[in-house]
Design an enzyme around this catalytic site. Structure first.
Site, PDB file in Angstrom:
ATOM      1  CG  HIS A  99       2.890  17.060 -24.123  1.00 16.16           C
ATOM      2  ND1 HIS A  99       3.627  18.209 -24.243  1.00 16.16           N
ATOM      3  CD2 HIS A  99       3.763  16.104 -23.710  1.00 16.16           C
ATOM      4  CE1 HIS A  99       4.884  17.953 -23.893  1.00 16.16           C
ATOM      5  NE2 HIS A  99       4.994  16.692 -23.571  1.00 16.16           N
ATOM      6  CD  GLU A 153      -2.432  16.383 -14.926  1.00 18.22           C
ATOM      7  OE1 GLU A 153      -2.474  15.180 -14.676  1.00 18.22           O
ATOM      8  OE2 GLU A 153      -1.962  16.858 -15.960  1.00 18.22           O
ATOM      9  CG  HIS A 193       7.632  12.003 -26.292  1.00 18.86           C
ATOM     10  ND1 HIS A 193       6.253  11.997 -26.402  1.00 18.86           N
ATOM     11  CD2 HIS A 193       7.927  12.850 -25.276  1.00 18.86           C
ATOM     12  CE1 HIS A 193       5.748  12.802 -25.473  1.00 18.86           C
ATOM     13  NE2 HIS A 193       6.734  13.330 -24.776  1.00 18.86           N
ATOM     14  CE  LYS A 231       0.416  13.926 -14.331  1.00 19.91           C
ATOM     15  NZ  LYS A 231       0.085  14.013 -15.759  1.00 19.91           N
ATOM     16  CG  ASN A 272      -0.846  17.959 -20.417  1.00 23.37           C
ATOM     17  OD1 ASN A 272       0.005  17.082 -20.459  1.00 23.37           O
ATOM     18  ND2 ASN A 272      -1.840  17.962 -19.558  1.00 23.37           N
ATOM     19  CG  HIS A 306      -0.123  12.550 -25.992  1.00 26.05           C
ATOM     20  ND1 HIS A 306      -0.704  13.132 -24.881  1.00 26.05           N
ATOM     21  CD2 HIS A 306       1.166  12.337 -25.670  1.00 26.05           C
ATOM     22  CE1 HIS A 306       0.223  13.265 -23.936  1.00 26.05           C
ATOM     23  NE2 HIS A 306       1.359  12.785 -24.400  1.00 26.05           N
ATOM     24  NE  ARG A 360       1.647  17.206 -12.359  1.00 31.36           N
ATOM     25  CZ  ARG A 360       2.142  16.368 -11.461  1.00 31.36           C
ATOM     26  NH1 ARG A 360       1.816  16.489 -10.189  1.00 31.36           N
ATOM     27  NH2 ARG A 360       2.959  15.414 -11.818  1.00 31.36           N
ATOM     28  NE  ARG A 418      -3.947  -2.080   2.136  1.00 32.29           N
ATOM     29  CZ  ARG A 418      -3.762  -3.224   2.769  1.00 32.29           C
ATOM     30  NH1 ARG A 418      -2.702  -3.400   3.531  1.00 32.29           N
ATOM     31  NH2 ARG A 418      -4.636  -4.188   2.649  1.00 32.29           N
ATOM     32  CD  GLU A 449       8.586  16.869 -22.861  1.00 31.81           C
ATOM     33  OE1 GLU A 449       7.942  17.856 -22.452  1.00 31.81           O
ATOM     34  OE2 GLU A 449       8.057  15.934 -23.502  1.00 31.81           O
ATOM     35  CE  LYS A 506       6.422  17.249 -14.213  1.00 32.12           C
ATOM     36  NZ  LYS A 506       6.501  15.905 -14.722  1.00 32.12           N
TER      37      LYS A 506
HETATM   38  N1  NAD Z   1       5.683  10.653 -14.790  1.00 30.60           N
HETATM   39  C1  NAD Z   1       5.736  11.741 -15.505  1.00 30.60           C
HETATM   40  O1  NAD Z   1       5.391  12.838 -15.043  1.00 30.60           O
HETATM   41  C2  NAD Z   1       6.261  11.662 -16.904  1.00 30.60           C
HETATM   42  C3  NAD Z   1       6.556  12.839 -17.608  1.00 30.60           C
HETATM   43  C4  NAD Z   1       7.112  12.717 -18.879  1.00 30.60           C
HETATM   44  C5  NAD Z   1       7.330  11.472 -19.431  1.00 30.60           C
HETATM   45  N2  NAD Z   1       7.002  10.360 -18.722  1.00 30.60           N
HETATM   46  C6  NAD Z   1       7.239   9.017 -19.274  1.00 30.60           C
HETATM   47  O2  NAD Z   1       8.638   8.870 -19.471  1.00 30.60           O
HETATM   48  C7  NAD Z   1       8.848   7.935 -20.519  1.00 30.60           C
HETATM   49  C8  NAD Z   1       9.929   8.478 -21.423  1.00 30.60           C
HETATM   50  O3  NAD Z   1      11.104   8.701 -20.671  1.00 30.60           O
HETATM   51  P1  NAD Z   1      12.556   8.639 -21.367  1.00 30.60           P
HETATM   52  O4  NAD Z   1      12.521   9.461 -22.572  1.00 30.60           O
HETATM   53  O5  NAD Z   1      13.544   8.895 -20.321  1.00 30.60           O
HETATM   54  O6  NAD Z   1      12.604   7.134 -21.878  1.00 30.60           O
HETATM   55  P2  NAD Z   1      13.402   5.828 -21.395  1.00 30.60           P
HETATM   56  O7  NAD Z   1      13.264   5.593 -19.975  1.00 30.60           O
HETATM   57  O8  NAD Z   1      12.962   4.747 -22.314  1.00 30.60           O
HETATM   58  O9  NAD Z   1      14.906   6.185 -21.736  1.00 30.60           O
HETATM   59  C9  NAD Z   1      15.245   6.408 -23.074  1.00 30.60           C
HETATM   60  C10 NAD Z   1      16.399   5.516 -23.535  1.00 30.60           C
HETATM   61  O10 NAD Z   1      17.606   6.088 -23.076  1.00 30.60           O
HETATM   62  C11 NAD Z   1      18.392   5.111 -22.423  1.00 30.60           C
HETATM   63  N3  NAD Z   1      19.126   5.817 -21.369  1.00 30.60           N
HETATM   64  C12 NAD Z   1      18.608   6.452 -20.294  1.00 30.60           C
HETATM   65  N4  NAD Z   1      19.569   7.061 -19.612  1.00 30.60           N
HETATM   66  C13 NAD Z   1      20.728   6.812 -20.248  1.00 30.60           C
HETATM   67  C14 NAD Z   1      22.071   7.193 -20.032  1.00 30.60           C
HETATM   68  N5  NAD Z   1      22.419   8.009 -19.027  1.00 30.60           N
HETATM   69  N6  NAD Z   1      23.005   6.739 -20.885  1.00 30.60           N
HETATM   70  C15 NAD Z   1      22.662   5.951 -21.932  1.00 30.60           C
HETATM   71  N7  NAD Z   1      21.414   5.578 -22.198  1.00 30.60           N
HETATM   72  C16 NAD Z   1      20.452   6.004 -21.370  1.00 30.60           C
HETATM   73  C17 NAD Z   1      17.426   4.069 -21.934  1.00 30.60           C
HETATM   74  O11 NAD Z   1      18.043   2.823 -21.812  1.00 30.60           O
HETATM   75  C18 NAD Z   1      16.374   4.089 -23.036  1.00 30.60           C
HETATM   76  O12 NAD Z   1      16.769   3.245 -24.075  1.00 30.60           O
HETATM   77  C19 NAD Z   1       7.525   7.723 -21.201  1.00 30.60           C
HETATM   78  O13 NAD Z   1       7.001   6.465 -20.864  1.00 30.60           O
HETATM   79  C20 NAD Z   1       6.634   8.807 -20.634  1.00 30.60           C
HETATM   80  O14 NAD Z   1       5.272   8.435 -20.539  1.00 30.60           O
HETATM   81  C21 NAD Z   1       6.487  10.430 -17.484  1.00 30.60           C
END
Ligand code: NAD
Length: 477
Positions: free
Chosen positions: A375, A364, A391, A284, A372, A379, A368, A262, A326, A354
């Protein structure tokens, strides 16, 4: 020790001349919280100035009033930002109440700078430079004792308040950021684990650790991976999950922490630019299901975010570009060209932007939504492209559409110059259908985020359907 100021008062401590009142007022505005300055409140209640109370009744009498007023303010239920007087932490009672009811940030200032600011302002303890300096030296240990974190500027205070630590080299200090001595479940992207995993494990030291490698990328955010973690976790409610990787890893591991027993504490160690400026901040967490991305998740604020911009050196160019989109979005929202800064500084500034928005609106329900910007379109294009579109490219195009609808040609130029988006080849009807299904629609009415001008976002704007469709189609080759 409070890990952050979510749901608690944010108290700002520091020596005379540190800028507690100005910084406090600005931070309060950003966090959408009431601001109260202890000295001003004392003057309001006594009906006279601090200097006059000092002169007429002596320092001891002033300290007694100060202790009482601080206590009254800290008892208020609604989280405030509170600028403490320079001597407020002399009181043991006040220090105890601060640790119970507030998150206290020490606003650092060099003694010479403090003297230049404080002298000649009628402050009773800033009359003679030598005694000013000895007072500084004498009080420093008390500030250290009272403070949960330290900061040098507004963004530093906001980051500390959110529990976010951004420093080059901070990965080596990861162990210091994991509170208590509970056991740790380290969840790491398998690719990132191969590069930075050993350093992270060494930094966590001799604590009992299990390591769970999850697939790199979006395939980590599945119910299968979540269940794998649930089956493997052995920590009790005092344990802690540490997530090392990009946004996919922190989303998955954060949700695993939110649901395990939990809810246990978790620490995000974002390693991608998207992670450091966006995904790891704000609480989130989610996984994807066949019905859509991020459809199952929870708000679960990380106890700490430990962000080391040096880790970005190994990030592939493609991922760097995803993050840059971003960064540009954040800069437009903040009204500052943050994308022009050095990488460590842009990470710090974007993370602070942020963090402030999310502290102000953790669930949100309002402000917040501004995050978006662009976005909704992004999307729709990603869905129409079967998620084959990076992305960052989708966000760049989405920003162009939102900024055109805002009538903001200068901002469109910025996005085109910095991100160079190119129209994509996707099916127009599929893209429109995806946009119409957007999960952020409220009772069927699609609300967009527009940017009146840089630094002035407006959310919840109803835009005529024809205009939205035209803006979307302009992104499609
Ligand atoms: N929770 C939130 O508020 C929020 C906000 C924005 C995005 N997201 C989510 O985040 C995700 C995208 O995140 P992302 O772009 O980091 O993707 P990811 O976690 O897939 O990382 C991208 C790639 O980079 C590689 N990588 C990461 N750090 C590295 C490093 N230091 N050196 C070498 N390779 C590295 C990873 O192995 C992966 O292949 C999506 O699923 C999205 O929905 C969440």
């Amino acid at each position: 020790v409070a890990p952050h100021a979510l749901g608690r008062h944010l108290a700002i401590a520091g020596f005379m001349g540190a800028g507690k009142t100005t910084t406090g007022a600005r931070v309060a505005e950003r966090l959408g919280r009431p601001f109260v300055d202890l000295d001003t409140e004392i003057e309001r209640r006594t009906g006279t100035t601090v200097a006059a109370t000092f002169a007429e009744n002596g320092e001891a009498a002033f300290r007694a009033i100060e202790e009482q007023v601080a206590s009254d303010l800290l008892l208020r239920a609604k989280p405030h930002v509170l600028a403490l007087g320079g001597g407020a932490v002399l009181s043991q009672a006040t220090r105890a109440e601060l640790s119970q009811r507030a998150f206290t940030v020490l606003l650092d200032v060099e003694p010479d700078v403090a003297w230049e600011r404080a002298r000649g302002a009628g402050r009773p303890l800033a009359v003679d430079e030598k005694s000013f300096h000895s007072l500084y030296a004498a009080r420093s240990p008390l500030y250290e004792e009272a403070a949960d974190a330290r900061a040098r500027d507004d963004d530093g205070v906001v980051l500390a308040a959110a529990g976010v630590y951004v420093h080059v080299g901070v990965l080596d200090l990861l162990g210091e950021h994991v509170p208590d001595d509970g056991a740790i479940e380290l969840v790491a992207d398998t690719h990132v684990a191969g590069i930075h995993g050993m350093e992270a494990q060494l930094a966590l030291g001799g604590r009992r650790i299990q390591v769970h490698e999850v697939p790199a990328g979006e395939s980590a955010k599945t119910s299968t991976q979540l269940e794998r973690l649930w089956r493997a976790f052995g920590i009790g409610r005092d344990g802690i999950v540490v997530a090392l990787g990009g946004g996919c890893t922190t989303d998955l591991a954060g949700f695993a922490a939110a649901t395990w027993k939990r809810g246990v504490r978790w620490i995000a160690v974002p390693t991608s630019l998207v992670g450091q400026v966006d995904a790891a901040i704000g609480g989130k967490t989610a996984i994807d299901i066949p019905g859509g991305k991020n459809l199952v998740g929870a708000f679960h604020w990380p106890t700490r975010v430990v962000s080391d911009p040096a880790l970005l050196e190994t990030l592939p160019e493609r991922e760097q570009r995803n993050g840059l989109a971003e960064v540009v979005k954040t800069g437009l929202l903040a009204g500052e060209p943050l994308w022009e800064l050095s990488e460590p500084e842009l990470v710090r500034r974007c993370a602070a932007y942020k963090a402030a928005v999310c502290l102000a609106d953790p669930h949100e329900l309002g402000a917040r939504a501004q995050l978006n910007l662009g976005h909704t379109f992004a999307h729709a294009l990603e869905a129409a492209a079967g998620y084959g579109l990076p992305h960052g490219e989708a966000v760049a195009l989405g920003l162009v559409a939102a900024l055109r609808l805002s009538g903001n040609a200068a901002a469109v130029d910025v996005v085109e110059h910095v991100l160079r988006p190119r129209p994509v080849r996707v099916d127009r009807e599929r893209a429109w259908a995806a946009l119409a299904r957007d999960k952020k629609a409220v009772r069927g009415v699609r609300k967009l985020v527009l940017l009146d001008e840089p630094g002035r976002p407006r959310w919840g704007v109803e835009v005529p359907e024809g205009d939205v469709r035209a803006a979307l189609e302009s992104l499609i080759a």
